[in-house]
Structures are given as structure tokens and as C-alpha cells.
Design a protein around this motif. Sequence first.
Motif, PDB file in Angstrom:
ATOM      1  N   TYR A  90     101.308   6.503  14.448  1.00  0.00           N
ATOM      2  CA  TYR A  90     100.143   6.983  15.187  1.00  0.00           C
ATOM      3  C   TYR A  90     100.065   8.561  15.354  1.00  0.00           C
ATOM      4  CZ  TYR A  90      98.603   2.298  16.866  1.00  0.00           C
ATOM      5  OH  TYR A  90      98.134   1.269  16.909  1.00  0.00           O
ATOM      6  N   LEU A  91     101.109   8.879  15.218  1.00  0.00           N
ATOM      7  CA  LEU A  91     101.651  10.651  15.421  1.00  0.00           C
ATOM      8  C   LEU A  91     100.811  11.285  14.525  1.00  0.00           C
ATOM      9  CD1 LEU A  91     105.266  10.686  16.740  1.00  0.00           C
ATOM     10  CD2 LEU A  91     103.130  10.875  18.336  1.00  0.00           C
ATOM     11  N   LEU A  92     101.053  10.925  13.126  1.00  0.00           N
ATOM     12  CA  LEU A  92     100.361  11.683  12.178  1.00  0.00           C
ATOM     13  C   LEU A  92      98.657  11.729  12.122  1.00  0.00           C
ATOM     14  CD1 LEU A  92     100.686  13.754   9.595  1.00  0.00           C
ATOM     15  CD2 LEU A  92     100.858  11.537   8.429  1.00  0.00           C
ATOM     16  N   PRO A  93      98.128  10.483  12.225  1.00  0.00           N
ATOM     17  CA  PRO A  93      96.808  10.560  12.302  1.00  0.00           C
ATOM     18  C   PRO A  93      96.365  11.231  13.788  1.00  0.00           C
ATOM     19  CG  PRO A  93      97.390   8.353  11.724  1.00  0.00           C
ATOM     20  CD  PRO A  93      98.715   9.186  12.296  1.00  0.00           C
ATOM     21  N   LEU A  94      96.862  11.467  14.538  1.00  0.00           N
ATOM     22  CA  LEU A  94      96.525  12.144  15.875  1.00  0.00           C
ATOM     23  C   LEU A  94      96.542  13.601  15.610  1.00  0.00           C
ATOM     24  CD1 LEU A  94      96.069  12.094  18.964  1.00  0.00           C
ATOM     25  CD2 LEU A  94      98.393  12.535  19.359  1.00  0.00           C
ATOM     26  N   LEU A  95      97.579  14.010  14.950  1.00  0.00           N
ATOM     27  CA  LEU A  95      97.632  15.556  14.479  1.00  0.00           C
ATOM     28  C   LEU A  95      96.561  15.970  13.467  1.00  0.00           C
ATOM     29  CD1 LEU A  95      99.450  18.056  14.708  1.00  0.00           C
ATOM     30  CD2 LEU A  95     100.580  17.101  12.757  1.00  0.00           C
ATOM     31  N   VAL A  96      96.305  14.976  12.501  1.00  0.00           N
ATOM     32  CA  VAL A  96      95.324  15.258  11.472  1.00  0.00           C
ATOM     33  C   VAL A  96      93.892  15.456  12.389  1.00  0.00           C
ATOM     34  CG1 VAL A  96      94.158  14.419   9.318  1.00  0.00           C
ATOM     35  CG2 VAL A  96      96.676  14.479   9.684  1.00  0.00           C
ATOM     36  N   GLY A  97      93.754  14.478  13.127  1.00  0.00           N
ATOM     37  CA  GLY A  97      92.443  14.231  13.982  1.00  0.00           C
ATOM     38  C   GLY A  97      92.062  15.476  14.821  1.00  0.00           C
ATOM     39  N   PHE A  98      93.214  16.149  15.394  1.00  0.00           N
ATOM     40  CA  PHE A  98      92.969  17.584  16.095  1.00  0.00           C
ATOM     41  C   PHE A  98      92.774  18.824  14.963  1.00  0.00           C
ATOM     42  CE2 PHE A  98      94.512  15.302  19.934  1.00  0.00           C
ATOM     43  CZ  PHE A  98      93.782  15.599  20.729  1.00  0.00           C
ATOM     44  N   MET A  99      93.235  18.370  14.110  1.00  0.00           N
ATOM     45  CA  MET A  99      93.039  19.694  12.998  1.00  0.00           C
ATOM     46  C   MET A  99      91.680  19.538  12.281  1.00  0.00           C
ATOM     47  SD  MET A  99      96.932  19.494  10.626  1.00  0.00           S
ATOM     48  CE  MET A  99      95.999  20.548   9.678  1.00  0.00           C
ATOM     49  N   ALA A 100      91.475  18.227  12.129  1.00  0.00           N
ATOM     50  CA  ALA A 100      90.061  17.976  11.698  1.00  0.00           C
ATOM     51  C   ALA A 100      88.900  18.421  12.512  1.00  0.00           C
ATOM     52  CB  ALA A 100      89.607  16.639  11.232  1.00  0.00           C
ATOM     53  N   ALA A 101      89.231  18.160  14.013  1.00  0.00           N
ATOM     54  CA  ALA A 101      87.891  18.563  14.966  1.00  0.00           C
ATOM     55  C   ALA A 101      88.044  19.996  14.994  1.00  0.00           C
ATOM     56  CB  ALA A 101      88.550  18.011  16.141  1.00  0.00           C
ATOM     57  N   HIS A 102      89.198  20.988  14.857  1.00  0.00           N
ATOM     58  CA  HIS A 102      88.933  22.396  14.795  1.00  0.00           C
ATOM     59  C   HIS A 102      88.328  22.768  13.694  1.00  0.00           C
ATOM     60  CE1 HIS A 102      91.507  23.203  18.370  1.00  0.00           C
ATOM     61  NE2 HIS A 102      92.075  22.215  18.353  1.00  0.00           N
ATOM     62  N   VAL A 103      88.709  22.390  12.574  1.00  0.00           N
ATOM     63  CA  VAL A 103      88.100  22.721  11.370  1.00  0.00           C
ATOM     64  C   VAL A 103      86.494  22.537  11.415  1.00  0.00           C
ATOM     65  CG1 VAL A 103      87.649  22.359   8.858  1.00  0.00           C
ATOM     66  CG2 VAL A 103      90.225  22.556   9.693  1.00  0.00           C
ATOM     67  N   ALA A 104      86.178  21.401  11.791  1.00  0.00           N
ATOM     68  CA  ALA A 104      84.926  20.894  11.809  1.00  0.00           C
ATOM     69  C   ALA A 104      83.898  21.961  12.730  1.00  0.00           C
ATOM     70  CB  ALA A 104      84.581  19.436  12.291  1.00  0.00           C
ATOM     71  N   LEU A 105      84.679  22.238  14.063  1.00  0.00           N
ATOM     72  CA  LEU A 105      84.073  23.078  14.966  1.00  0.00           C
ATOM     73  C   LEU A 105      83.849  24.339  14.416  1.00  0.00           C
ATOM     74  CD1 LEU A 105      82.962  23.233  17.669  1.00  0.00           C
ATOM     75  CD2 LEU A 105      85.160  23.797  18.548  1.00  0.00           C
ATOM     76  N   GLY A 106      84.812  24.839  13.610  1.00  0.00           N
ATOM     77  CA  GLY A 106      84.697  26.325  13.140  1.00  0.00           C
ATOM     78  C   GLY A 106      83.554  26.444  12.171  1.00  0.00           C
ATOM     79  N   ALA A 107      83.604  25.140  11.207  1.00  0.00           N
ATOM     80  CA  ALA A 107      82.446  25.228  10.467  1.00  0.00           C
ATOM     81  C   ALA A 107      80.947  25.212  10.994  1.00  0.00           C
ATOM     82  CB  ALA A 107      82.671  24.078   9.342  1.00  0.00           C
ATOM     83  N   LEU A 108      80.809  24.401  12.178  1.00  0.00           N
ATOM     84  CA  LEU A 108      79.624  24.415  12.581  1.00  0.00           C
ATOM     85  C   LEU A 108      79.390  25.565  13.396  1.00  0.00           C
ATOM     86  CD1 LEU A 108      77.361  22.777  14.075  1.00  0.00           C
ATOM     87  CD2 LEU A 108      78.958  22.258  15.931  1.00  0.00           C
ATOM     88  N   LEU A 109      80.233  26.319  14.124  1.00  0.00           N
ATOM     89  CA  LEU A 109      79.940  27.419  14.597  1.00  0.00           C
ATOM     90  C   LEU A 109      79.518  28.630  13.690  1.00  0.00           C
ATOM     91  CD1 LEU A 109      82.487  27.693  17.539  1.00  0.00           C
ATOM     92  CD2 LEU A 109      79.932  27.127  17.602  1.00  0.00           C
ATOM     93  N   ARG A 110      80.199  28.582  12.645  1.00  0.00           N
ATOM     94  CA  ARG A 110      79.936  29.558  11.493  1.00  0.00           C
ATOM     95  C   ARG A 110      78.446  29.290  10.778  1.00  0.00           C
ATOM     96  NH1 ARG A 110      85.331  28.934  10.397  1.00  0.00           N
ATOM     97  NH2 ARG A 110      84.812  27.238   8.666  1.00  0.00           N
ATOM     98  N   ALA A 111      77.964  27.947  10.662  1.00  0.00           N
ATOM     99  CA  ALA A 111      76.818  27.620  10.182  1.00  0.00           C
ATOM    100  C   ALA A 111      75.660  27.899  11.321  1.00  0.00           C
ATOM    101  CB  ALA A 111      76.559  26.313   9.705  1.00  0.00           C
ATOM    102  N   TYR A 112      76.020  27.693  12.481  1.00  0.00           N
ATOM    103  CA  TYR A 112      74.949  27.775  13.607  1.00  0.00           C
ATOM    104  C   TYR A 112      75.502  28.709  14.443  1.00  0.00           C
ATOM    105  CZ  TYR A 112      73.100  23.914  11.120  1.00  0.00           C
ATOM    106  OH  TYR A 112      72.466  23.086  10.204  1.00  0.00           O
ATOM    107  N   PRO A 113      75.674  30.175  14.509  1.00  0.00           N
ATOM    108  CA  PRO A 113      76.283  30.915  15.626  1.00  0.00           C
ATOM    109  C   PRO A 113      75.382  31.060  16.724  1.00  0.00           C
ATOM    110  CG  PRO A 113      75.607  32.129  13.635  1.00  0.00           C
ATOM    111  CD  PRO A 113      75.218  30.635  13.430  1.00  0.00           C
TER     112      PRO A 113
END
Length: 329
Positions: free
Chosen positions: A159-182
Motif C-alpha cells: 500500500y505504501l508505494l501507491p500512496l506515495l505515487v498518488g501524492f506525487m501525481a496530485a502535486h504534478v497535476a495541480l502544478g499543471a493545472l495552475l500553469r494552464a489556468y493561472p
Amino acid sequence: MFTPLQTLFGGLLLHISSSSLLHATGRVLGISGVLDGALFGDRAGWRWALLAGLAAAPALVHALRVPGLPDAGVDSWAALGPARLALAGFLVGLGAKVGSGCTSGHFLCGVSRLSKRSIVATATFFMTAVTTAHVFPVPLAEARPAYTLAPVSKHESRYLLPLLVGFMAAHVALGALLRAYPVRALAPLPYLLAGTTFGAGLVVSGMVAPLKVLGFLRLLPPWHSFDPSLALVVVGGVLPNALDYARAARRASLPWETWRVPSRTDVDARLVAGAAVFGVGWGLCGVCPGPAVVTVGQMVVQHADAAAFMAWAAFMGNMLLGLGAGHFV
């Protein structure tokens, strides 16, 4: 017990949180500074967003049903006693304010930047905490040595690796969202996500448990109570932060943010004295500002009794008093 796998993954979550916040906003994730500013400073919304994320993290980890995590130590709060917690809380708050930071700002983020001030502050509060934990020990009820390796099943570890990957993906997705829609209205989101990720890292690593932290501070013999788990925070949190900072662009990626990393290099008596006071408080109870904020969410999740809440309030209330008093020192 020794929980290297969980604490390593918790340390990696701390790294993701602090490094993502640095790249996006140009800010160091120092919990005592965030808390101080929220109550006694500018009271900016981003501070409250980060604190809300910290408090909400235990509910998210609980909802994800992650098994095999270290005990969060909710029951140990009442056992520490309100007098000890009140004194420790005041010293932690006062020391963090006078010493310009706590374990998150100085150790996790400052040492990784090779900040001279943070290296001196960390060495000071760590030495005073170890000494305090040895001179004024809290009885740790361990049937076996605290350094005994805790068993982790394959079912729990997967369960630990998917948890880590999930948080990493959330940060990447949020960064992309804010760059596209500042859009400025979305400005609190990086802080909310950073706080949630940081809080999850504290829960997964076991740093939210006072007795586990105190076990790590039992570096002096006898070593029956020494729990080396939190050394894995260095491996998972501090070292990756150092590598990440070395390649950082030294500018915030969000257009409304600026680079605000502390640049002071002087080491003065105030810094050392504050760090020493903080270390005494930390060594008395094993709690610093970040875990203190996360614990209220953990207590709600675990339906803690009134005694535990009162013990937490004794620490938290006096820590805030200490932060406020630090403005006059």
C-alpha cells in the motif's frame, strides 16, 4: 518498534511536500513560522490553507485504509501529563520563535540547503533534546527493545508505494493545472496540498507519535528504549531535499509568488539560545509544531477521549503562548 519501511516512505512524503511547495511558491515549509504568522503576523490565507491540510491529513490516510502504519500514539498524550506537556509546549513555542524555526524549517528544509544557521540550530536542539530525554525520561513501556524490527507483511507494504505515487501525481497535476489556468483564486491550493502531504508523511512515518519520537531521542545508554526509525527521515526527506535544492531554479513557478528562501548566514546568540530552549521542550515530550497540529485531526479520527484532548490542549495552548511570548524576547 523499529519501522524502517513506513518511516522511509513517510520521509519521502515530507520531501514531496516541502520540495513541491518550494518550487511552486518559493517558500520554505517551516510549520512554526506558518503558525506564528497565522496567529500573530499577517494572518494570510495561504497559512490557514496549509494548517488545514495538516489537520485534515489523518482523515485522508484513514479513508485510504493504509494498513501496517506505526501507532499514532493518541493514548500516550494523557499519560505524559498536563504539567509536563504545558511546560514543554511553552518551551517549544518560545524556542521556535526565538530560534527562527523548528524541525521542519531548520532540519528538513534548512540542513538540506546547507544553511549555516539551520545546521547550527539543528545540532543545538538535537543535543539538548537528547540530553533532556535522558535526564527527564518518560517511561516507555516496551516489552521488547524499541529497536526490534516491526514485522511488515507483503499485504501491508504494497500500500505504501501507491500512496506515495498518488501524492506525487496530485502535486504534478495541480502544478499543471495552475500553469494552464493561472487564476489567483486557486492560490491556496498548493498550500493545502502541501499541508495534507506533509501531515500524511508525519502519520506514515510515526513522527506524530510522541513516544516514538522520544524513543529516537534515547541515544544515550541504556539503549533498550532507543528506536532508530526516525533516522530514515534523513534518508527519505533531508537527502532528497538536498539533491532537489541543488538543481532548483531559485524562482517560484507560480506567477503571483516570489522566491522567499531565507538568506541569512549569521549565527548569533539568539539563534543558539532559541534552539536550545526548543530542544528542551522537544526532549520533554517528543512533540514539535507540525505533529501537534496533525494530532488534533488524528484524535478526531480515532475518537480520542476527553483526557487525550485535554492533554493535547495543554501542549498546544502553551505552545501558542510561547510563540506569542517570543515576540517580546
